[in-house]
Design an enzyme around this catalytic site. Structure first.
Site: not given
Ligand SMILES: NC(=O)c1ccc[n+]([C@@H]2O[C@H](COP(=O)([O-])OP(=O)(O)OC[C@H]3O[C@@H](n4cnc5c(N)ncnc54)[C@H](O)[C@@H]3O)[C@@H](O)[C@H]2O)c1
Ligand SMILES: O=c1ccn([C@@H]2O[C@H](COP(=O)(O)OP(=O)(O)O[C@H]3O[C@H](CO)[C@@H](O)[C@H](O)[C@H]3O)[C@@H](O)[C@H]2O)c(=O)[nH]1
Length: 436
Positions: A86, A150-151, A153, A205, A209, A253, A261, A322
């Site tokens: 999204t 809420f994971l 990366e 959510k 964030n 910082p 995200c 990160k």
């Molecule tokens: N990346 C994160 O850490 C994280 C954490 C929490 C929530 N989210 C949310 O989860 C969602 C997915 O994020 P992501 O990082 O996994 O995205 P991503 O871009 O890594 O993956 C999205 C996948 O969806 C597929 N896709 C797109 N259109 C499609 C369709 N019509 N049919 C089937 N597959 C299709 C793409 O090919 C891609 O593989 C977003 O809304 C994001 O905000 C992400």
């Molecule tokens: O004290 C801190 C902590 C983080 N960061 C930065 O913040 C960004 C995001 O870091 P982090 O939150 O660890 O990674 P994400 O994988 O983006 O995870 C966030 O975004 C996800 C997608 O929505 C949520 O699911 C998670 O809960 C939320 O932590 C990175 O650039 C970090 O370097 C800082 O600068 N200072």
């Protein structure tokens, strides 16, 4: 249970794999044929610690399969998870086009009693729209739940398997029961399963964030202030963090937050607020401070090099947004690199995992180094942009020999200014006074 997960990206692949690992039969679906073909051969499209082993184990056990065929993939599923991207649209709001196309694609094929669940981060009201669309397309009222993820990366498996809490948004308690069963293996300690309305779950959510992003922008602003006034943000951080009302989390910082995200979710919530006639003053400030912070070293670099970076060689440690990921979406390092190139500098960069992704974006504009020490050979300065463990304890004496000038701009405050001075370095960091 039989589960279909649509969208096999960071979230979809982790969700599908973890649910398979707890004994469910999972089909992961994606439109990207290359990705699915690779996954069928055991190739993991992203770097996420622990994921490859878990995918292999569950695929071998026959509980985790991959397909591009949406109709086949969803037709027997008890629960259909929607985990497509999204991304940020042109006006800052979330682009839901992938979500809408998936809803249309699944409508003719889902079971009458299937529960459709949004895992993607979606604006408040999306669940209701999906409910309406499915009603129109199927002629019946389908159960549509919201289950935000809420994971983080780099720690995705751990976060999914041991969540601080699970949030679900449902219209009927029976749907919450289905999801609670699914999550039961991951909630064996005291961590709560929290059921609420879909609208509250969607909002939860964004609020989570936005608050985490606010903490980062706040501490970055305070760090910049400390530096001007002679304080040390590391001491201040310790001084406030022991107050249990404040705590230590997300108050490091740095060079600004990046990733797929925080930036897009803060902007999407800003757009939602504006759409509803609210002035999102704080959200706008969080984003503005963060954008500025990504360039926090620009002035210092210019000043250090007497206003002229042309012909200088800058080494960069860390390209991913990160540590423990290869993700470079909104990575501060890319902002710095583009600025350095504009200024006529030459860039040599190292990252343990993200080089391939940066190369796809920047091609031969910079030099890519497989070893961290290669990236500092003959450089006029080193800039640290990502706090990978690899950079915490380098051999400073070896570095000193390799660099043309012993100058370090540390965007993650990895070292002690006093010690760096004793080692003979000119050391710039974030929010700490220079030790001359
Ligand atoms: N990346 C994160 O850490 C994280 C954490 C929490 C929530 N989210 C949310 O989860 C969602 C997915 O994020 P992501 O990082 O996994 O995205 P991503 O871009 O890594 O993956 C999205 C996948 O969806 C597929 N896709 C797109 N259109 C499609 C369709 N019509 N049919 C089937 N597959 C299709 C793409 O090919 C891609 O593989 C977003 O809304 C994001 O905000 C992400
Ligand atoms: O004290 C801190 C902590 C983080 N960061 C930065 O913040 C960004 C995001 O870091 P982090 O939150 O660890 O990674 P994400 O994988 O983006 O995870 C966030 O975004 C996800 C997608 O929505 C949520 O699911 C998670 O809960 C939320 O932590 C990175 O650039 C970090 O370097 C800082 O600068 N200072």
């Amino acid at each position: 249970m039989k589960i279909a997960v649509i969208g096999t990206g960071y979230v979809g692949l982790v969700t599908g794999t973890c649910f398979a690992d707890s004994g469910n039969n999972v089909t992961c679906i994606d439109i990207n044929e290359k990705k699915i073909e690779g996954l069928k051969q055991g190739e993991i499209p992203i770097y996420e610690p622990g994921l490859a082993e878990l995918v292999e184990h569950n695929a071998e056990a026959g509980r985790l399969v991959f397909t591009t065929n949406t109709a086949e993939g969803v037709k027997d599923a008890d629960v259909v998870y929607l985990a497509v991207g999204t991304p940020q649209g042109d006006d800052g709001s979330a682009d839901l086009s992938a979500m809408w196309s998936v809803v249309k694609a699944i409508a003719p094929h889902i079971r009458e009693d299937a529960v459709v669940v949004t895992k993607s981060t979606v604006p408040v009201g999306t669940n209701a729209k999906i409910f309406g669309m499915l009603k129109e397309l199927t002629g019946r009222e389908c159960d549509v739940a919201s289950n935000p993820e809420f994971l983080k990366e780099g720690a995705a498996i751990e976060d999914f398997m041991k969540p601080d809490r699970v949030v679900v948004g449902v219209r009927r308690p029976e749907v919450a029961d289905v999801l609670q069963q699914l999550y039961q293996p991951f909630l064996r300690t005291e961590k709560p399963f929290i059921s609420m309305s879909p609208e509250s779950a969607e909002m939860t959510k964004y609020v989570a964030n936005a608050l985490l992003a606010t903490k980062i922008s706040f501490i970055n602003e305070m760090a910049n202030l400390c530096e001007k006034m002679g304080g040390d943000i590391n001491d201040v951080r310790r001084g406030i963090g022991h107050d249990s009302r404040i705590g230590f989390a997300f108050l490091f910082p740095g060079v600004g937050y990046g990733g797929s995200c925080f930036p897009k979710d803060v902007r999407a919530l800003t757009a939602m607020s504006a759409d509803h006639g609210c002035e999102p003053t704080m959200l706008r400030a969080v984003d503005e401070v963060n954008e500025r912070q990504k360039s926090v070293f620009n002035d210092k670099l210019e000043e250090h090099f007497g206003g002229n970076l042309k012909g200088k060689t800058i080494g960069i440690w860390g390209l991913a947004f990160k540590p423990r990921t290869d993700d470079i979406r909104e990575a501060p390092a890319l902002v710095l690199i583009n600025w350095l190139l504009e200024k006529g500098a030459t860039v040599k960069a190292h990252d343990p995992e993200a080089i391939e992704n940066v190369e796809a974006e920047l091609g031969d504009k910079i030099t890519y180094c497989d070893r961290r020490m290669e990236a500092i050979e003959g450089v006029d300065a080193l800039v640290i942009m990502t706090d990978w463990k690899d950079y915490h304890s380098p051999d400073f004496a070896e570095m000193y020999q390799l660099m043309k000038s012993p100058v370090v701009f540390d965007g993650r405050n990895l070292y002690e200014p006093e010690r760096m001075k004793r080692r003979g370095y000119k050391y710039y960091s974030i929010g700490r006074p220079m030790v001359q």
